[in-house]
Design a protein around this motif. Sequence first.
Motif, mmCIF file in Angstrom:
data_model
loop_
_atom_site.group_PDB
_atom_site.id
_atom_site.type_symbol
_atom_site.label_atom_id
_atom_site.label_comp_id
_atom_site.label_asym_id
_atom_site.label_seq_id
_atom_site.Cartn_x
_atom_site.Cartn_y
_atom_site.Cartn_z
ATOM 1 N N VAL A 12 -7.184 3.407 7.462
ATOM 2 C CA VAL A 12 -8.132 3.321 6.269
ATOM 3 C C VAL A 12 -9.423 3.118 6.450
ATOM 4 C CG1 VAL A 12 -8.361 1.982 4.152
ATOM 5 C CG2 VAL A 12 -6.124 2.134 5.037
ATOM 6 N N TYR B 14 -10.430 5.697 1.894
ATOM 7 C CA TYR B 14 -9.625 6.854 2.392
ATOM 8 C C TYR B 14 -8.433 6.443 3.377
ATOM 9 C CZ TYR B 14 -13.782 8.819 0.355
ATOM 10 O OH TYR B 14 -14.754 9.135 -0.267
ATOM 11 N N GLY B 15 -7.603 6.932 3.055
ATOM 12 C CA GLY B 15 -6.406 6.840 3.953
ATOM 13 C C GLY B 15 -5.930 8.017 4.892
ATOM 14 N N ILE B 16 -5.792 7.917 5.989
ATOM 15 C CA ILE B 16 -5.502 9.043 7.122
ATOM 16 C C ILE B 16 -3.938 8.745 7.560
ATOM 17 C CG2 ILE B 16 -5.956 10.079 9.051
ATOM 18 C CD1 ILE B 16 -9.154 9.628 8.497
ATOM 19 N N SER B 17 -3.187 9.449 7.323
ATOM 20 C CA SER B 17 -1.599 9.235 7.771
ATOM 21 C C SER B 17 -1.539 10.070 9.136
ATOM 22 C CB SER B 17 -0.706 9.869 6.795
ATOM 23 O OG SER B 17 0.507 9.272 6.925
ATOM 24 N N TYR C 173 0.960 -1.193 0.042
ATOM 25 C CA TYR C 173 0.206 -0.076 0.030
ATOM 26 C C TYR C 173 0.825 1.197 -0.091
ATOM 27 C CZ TYR C 173 -4.481 -2.565 0.998
ATOM 28 O OH TYR C 173 -5.451 -3.186 0.901
ATOM 29 N N GLY C 174 2.174 1.276 0.114
ATOM 30 C CA GLY C 174 3.109 2.369 0.169
ATOM 31 C C GLY C 174 3.038 3.066 1.454
ATOM 32 N N GLN D 71 4.759 3.856 4.643
ATOM 33 C CA GLN D 71 5.910 4.092 5.143
ATOM 34 C C GLN D 71 6.107 4.660 6.559
ATOM 35 O OE1 GLN D 71 6.765 6.889 1.951
ATOM 36 N NE2 GLN D 71 7.773 5.284 0.871
ATOM 37 N N GLY D 72 4.915 4.975 7.090
ATOM 38 C CA GLY D 72 5.071 5.302 8.503
ATOM 39 C C GLY D 72 3.935 4.975 9.112
ATOM 40 N N VAL D 73 3.835 4.932 10.513
ATOM 41 C CA VAL D 73 2.687 4.670 11.053
ATOM 42 C C VAL D 73 2.234 5.714 12.345
ATOM 43 C CG1 VAL D 73 2.277 2.359 10.665
ATOM 44 C CG2 VAL D 73 3.758 3.032 12.509
ATOM 45 N N PRO D 74 1.123 5.964 12.948
ATOM 46 C CA PRO D 74 -0.176 5.257 12.450
ATOM 47 C C PRO D 74 -0.585 5.545 10.972
ATOM 48 C CG PRO D 74 -0.715 6.930 13.854
ATOM 49 C CD PRO D 74 0.614 7.043 13.639
ATOM 50 N N PHE D 75 -1.372 4.623 10.569
ATOM 51 C CA PHE D 75 -1.882 4.791 9.161
ATOM 52 C C PHE D 75 -3.311 4.198 9.140
ATOM 53 C CE2 PHE D 75 -3.043 4.428 4.686
ATOM 54 C CZ PHE D 75 -2.499 5.322 4.048
#
Lengths: 64, 221
Positions: free
Chosen positions: B189, B194-197, B180-181, B183-187
């Motif tokens: 979905v 919808y993605g929230i980084s 999913y690409g 690279q850092g957390v928290p992530f």
Amino acid sequence: MSGSQVADASSVANVASATDASQGADASAEAGPAASPFTMVTGDPSAMICTDDVCFIPGADWSA
Amino acid sequence: MTKPIKIDVWSDVACPWCYIGKRHLEAGIAALGDDAPEVEIEYHSFELSPDTPLDFEGSTVEYLSRVKGMPVTQVEQMLQHVTGVAANAGLDYHFELVAHTKTLKAHELLHFAKEHGKQLELKERLLKAYFVEGGRVNRIDQLVGFAEEVGLDGSAAREALESGRYAADVQADIAQARAYGIQGVPFFVLDGKYGISGAQPAEVFSQAITQVAGEREGSAA
């Protein structure tokens, strides 16, 4: 301080319509990973993430 | 009956912003009050630092400065900042107690707990153990104790950990994150779309959940 900032409603509204996974990430998603299949909610651009042992603001040069 | 909004979260037990982000997500859901749509939260494994030694003897400051080569003053400033934000989220971090270790066994236990309907309870327990109490989240004896505290069968948890039965599930989560690409957390979905980084403020989660719920209503109309 990133965690206590109130997100601007307009930034949340930056959620675009759903994308097909093959379309890749929303161009407005500066904080999101480049190859993300998700439509990124921009939210608070100063929200912290952790990578390896370092936590930082994506796109910023200040680590914390 | 409407299907709950699925919230998938990639997170590590050793990630200070993941615990803060968890609190913000919970606050964002709570802020919706009686209007909150039903949500289903699932945590996925992410190993922040695979090269972390199994049992580092020393403080967080020592670990980051000695092993990672970060200046002591920068580390202290960083930890002070995180501790302050955590306090605002109602979390009492004690970095002086944190025992740096690999978290793969803790992730295995989270998969075991998911299978038995106790993942959220265990996630909270492990994060508290790591950041508040100085727990050793790599040691099977301690992990079994945490499992029992949240109502899981200790013997079954021990067997799962000793056999490594969930190790492949942990690696599958990590591989999925990579695909999913992430690279850092928290992530986070939401609804698979919808993605929230990052440890976003509670309001961001409230508004995103509301938006998903609204889209669902719109498409159902």
